[in-house]
Design a protein around this motif. Sequence first.
Motif, short mmCIF file in Angstrom:
data_model
loop_
_atom_site.label_atom_id
_atom_site.label_comp_id
_atom_site.label_asym_id
_atom_site.label_seq_id
_atom_site.Cartn_x
_atom_site.Cartn_y
_atom_site.Cartn_z
N ILE A 105 0.81 -1.12 -0.07
CA ILE A 105 -0.14 -0.07 -0.15
C ILE A 105 0.85 1.32 -0.07
O ILE A 105 1.80 1.35 1.03
CB ILE A 105 -0.95 -0.10 1.34
CG1 ILE A 105 -1.68 -1.29 1.04
CG2 ILE A 105 -1.72 1.28 1.50
CD1 ILE A 105 -2.88 -1.41 2.37
N ASP A 106 0.92 2.01 -1.01
CA ASP A 106 1.49 3.19 -1.14
C ASP A 106 0.80 4.62 -0.45
O ASP A 106 1.72 5.02 0.04
CB ASP A 106 1.76 3.51 -2.67
CG ASP A 106 2.98 4.67 -2.91
OD1 ASP A 106 4.09 4.46 -2.08
OD2 ASP A 106 2.60 5.61 -3.55
N ARG A 107 -0.39 4.60 -0.53
CA ARG A 107 -0.95 5.55 0.04
C ARG A 107 -2.57 5.34 0.07
O ARG A 107 -3.03 4.53 -0.68
CB ARG A 107 -0.65 6.74 -1.03
CG ARG A 107 -1.58 8.14 -0.54
CD ARG A 107 -1.21 9.24 -1.43
NE ARG A 107 -0.75 8.67 -3.08
CZ ARG A 107 -1.05 9.39 -3.90
NH1 ARG A 107 -1.65 10.70 -3.91
NH2 ARG A 107 -0.83 8.98 -5.26
N ILE A 108 -3.23 5.70 0.89
CA ILE A 108 -4.48 5.82 1.25
C ILE A 108 -5.13 7.13 1.51
O ILE A 108 -4.69 7.98 2.23
CB ILE A 108 -4.83 4.87 2.30
CG1 ILE A 108 -4.24 3.45 2.36
CG2 ILE A 108 -6.11 4.85 2.75
CD1 ILE A 108 -4.52 2.76 3.54
N SER A 109 -6.37 7.36 0.68
CA SER A 109 -7.24 8.52 0.88
C SER A 109 -8.58 8.17 1.26
O SER A 109 -9.20 7.74 0.44
CB SER A 109 -7.04 9.48 -0.31
OG SER A 109 -7.88 10.49 -0.32
#
Length: 147
Positions: A30-34
């Motif tokens: 997971i690189d990024r979560i928004s």
Amino acid sequence: MADEHRASSAFKNRCTNAALMLESCTNYSIDRISLVESDENRKDNTLDVWLREGPQKPDVVISLSNLHSVRPWEPGLAPIFIDGISLIHLPELPSPWPVEAVGRLDRSDDLPELVWLRITGPLEVDAVASIVTVYQAQSDDAASVLQ
């Protein structure tokens, strides 16, 4: 006149296709979560999860909208390796849900078809929504070659 059977299974097919695309992402991280939540309208709630393995593999973005449930996670812990990922279609009543989804939400006649995203690993993502889109980019290696 539209084929009613095909129309009624369109969301299920979308979920199945997205799940098949995500099967190859178990080695990703997971690189990024928004998460964007609106106090006024659930339709404005969205969860986007960016997955990345490296330059040889394409990045993948999972976008869920019209969230019905999101279990919290600790923000700021990316990149995190993925141990497992699943995307499961949850049909409307009277069709049954998979056993592991029973009790996840209160079911009623006005609850639409849903999709359930589960990502396991050191960081767990668990969300239920009524709209799902999965985007797959070109890998960096493929994009670096002029066509």
